[in-house]
Design an enzyme around this catalytic site. Structure first.
Site, short mmCIF file in Angstrom:
data_model
loop_
_atom_site.label_atom_id
_atom_site.label_comp_id
_atom_site.label_asym_id
_atom_site.label_seq_id
_atom_site.Cartn_x
_atom_site.Cartn_y
_atom_site.Cartn_z
N GLU A 167 -1.00 -8.02 2.46
CA GLU A 167 -2.30 -7.41 2.17
C GLU A 167 -3.36 -7.67 3.25
O GLU A 167 -3.66 -8.82 3.59
CB GLU A 167 -2.84 -7.90 0.82
CG GLU A 167 -4.14 -7.22 0.40
CD GLU A 167 -4.52 -7.46 -1.04
OE1 GLU A 167 -5.55 -6.93 -1.48
OE2 GLU A 167 -3.80 -8.21 -1.75
N LYS A 211 -3.49 -3.41 -5.74
CA LYS A 211 -3.56 -3.69 -7.17
C LYS A 211 -2.62 -2.73 -7.88
O LYS A 211 -2.83 -1.52 -7.89
CB LYS A 211 -4.99 -3.53 -7.69
CG LYS A 211 -5.23 -4.06 -9.07
CD LYS A 211 -4.81 -5.51 -9.24
CE LYS A 211 -5.64 -6.48 -8.45
NZ LYS A 211 -5.22 -7.89 -8.72
#
Length: 447
Positions: free
Chosen positions: A245, A262
């Site tokens: 990420e 997410k």
């Protein structure tokens, strides 16, 4: 400032092997940086925070440092020269380091602190860059040629300096399943009471260990192929990132980009089963709602420092596939105000919304109440700034930290009113089971 570059002779190509040979150098750090690998060492000076006490150190001789100041701020330490623009979007000399979740959360909530380094920033003029299947020594240090000579001498030594790593017992969850479920249901109560919309609940996996965590790096990086992998060694502290990420990318002309993750589904060896898993994530209204909450939170965080009207959502609910999982990823861009210091913006935006929840402050208070232990480096950020203010910083998920003989690995996910307790519990293991299984191969067996 002159620039010195020289190809290293007869070195190991894999970063982990080279790091093993360089392990005695102070401030040793590696960033994979989206397939633009660099290894840096011997910072001119560095900032270190431990036990809420920040100190600045300066190099006085090769691999030797002395304390120069205390109570020094990160924003004062990181100084940019906009006229000294980096020639590309990779590290070209500047500041490398990490900020822990604990350090980032401290100005916002009354949180506990892990007894280990919580912030490190080094000013690096010398580093190795991997390009065209070779490692190159690059430096703007006045002593560049002498540093290169000492580096070559160190690399010629056949003996590796790393202590053999092993776990005294399997790395296992600190929580039992009923303990996780109890925390989950408390979050549901908070959501129903209107305290929050989403909480990123994480649990810790722990073990005691001996030796250098660096021994595990090569296999873990080959397993995960993470775009924001990295490694940092600070005396008794090691940080090994297998993160997929990006938190914030600081681009030329004050452009910034963030890509929150997410939404997660597992990968499968069977192609059809894997396709269906990806499709399920893509069509999941629950995951889209969760992702959108974080997009809105990050848009709000960026807008504080961005030029009016410059905050844009370029991608929404894109599915990216990694070795173990599929992730739902969105992308937000903005343009920093001219007067904003990039380091100030980074400090303010941390901890990232994708690993806290919404609204952010109340989410962090609930995290502090329920998780039962400080996160340390987990969910902090590892990255760099060039001297012109460009750079990239990750979110430290899928990351292992070791301090003295304690090893820690965390995993979790966002809890919303629509979350299923069993599915959320399983998601923790979907995210790190492959890493955990490999790490546990270093468990010392009783003879």
């Amino acid at each position: 400032m002159s620039y010195f570059q020289q190809k290293l002779a007869n070195t190991q190509h894999h970063a982990a092997d080279l790091l093993m040979q360089l392990q005695t150098l102070h401030g040793l750090v590696f960033l994979y940086d989206q397939n633009q690998p660099i290894i840096a060492f011997l910072p001119q000076q560095y900032l270190l925070c431990q036990a809420t006490h920040t100190q600045r150190f300066e190099q006085v001789a090769f691999n030797q440092y002395q304390l120069t100041d205390s109570a020094y701020s990160a924003t004062d330490f990181v100084r940019f020269d906009q006229t000294n623009a980096a020639p590309s979007d990779e590290f070209c000399g500047g500041y490398i380091g990490f900020l822990s979740y604990d350090y980032s959360a401290q100005p916002i909530v009354a949180n506990s602190q892990r007894v280990q380094p919580s912030l490190y920033l080094g000013k690096y003029l010398s580093y190795l860059r991997f390009e065209a299947e070779a490692w190159y020594f690059c430096s703007t240090d006045e002593q560049a040629e002498a540093i290169f000579a000492q580096l070559q001498a160190l690399l010629k030594q056949q003996e590796l300096h790393s202590d053999t790593f092993y776990l005294h017992e399997a790395c296992s969850p600190r929580w039992s399943k009923p303990q996780y479920m109890n925390a989950f249901h408390k979050i549901q109560d908070y959501i129903k009471a209107g305290d929050c919309y989403q909480i990123n609940l994480t649990q810790e996996f722990t073990a005691t260990a001996q030796g250098s965590l660096l021994n595990t790096a090569k296999q873990l990086w080959q397993l995960t192929h993470a775009p924001y992998a990295g490694y940092l060694q600070l005396d008794e502290f090691e940080l090994l990132s297998c993160s997929p990420e990006l938190f914030i990318e600081f681009q030329a002309n004050r452009q910034i980009k963030t890509r929150p993750i997410k939404g997660t589904m597992p990968r499968f060896d069977d192609a059809e089963q894997d396709r269906l898993s990806k499709q399920k994530l893509s069509q999941s209204e629950k995951d889209q709602a969760e992702n959108l909450m974080i997009v809105d939170l990050l848009r709000n965080d960026l807008s504080v420092y961005a030029e009016t009207g410059s905050v844009k959502t370029n991608q929404l609910f894109e599915i990216e596939s990694f070795n173990q999982v599929h992730h739902m990823v969105s992308e937000i861009t903005a343009r920093l105000k001219a007067e904003v210091h990039p380091m100030q913006m980074l400090l303010s935006a941390l901890p990232g919304g994708s690993i806290t929840g919404a609204p952010k402050i109340r989410a962090m208070q609930i995290i502090e109440e329920l998780e039962g232990a400080p996160r340390g480096a987990y969910c902090g950020s590892l990255g760099y700034f060039n001297f012109d203010g460009t750079g990239r910083w990750n979110i430290l998920i899928r990351s292992i930290q070791k301090y003295q003989n304690h090893v820690s690995l965390w995993a979790g996910g966002g809890i919303t009113i629509g979350s299923d307790a069993e599915a959320e519990y399983q998601e923790c293991f979907d995210k790190i089971s492959a890493i955990l299984d490999l790490l546990n191969t270093w468990q010392k067996k009783d003879v």
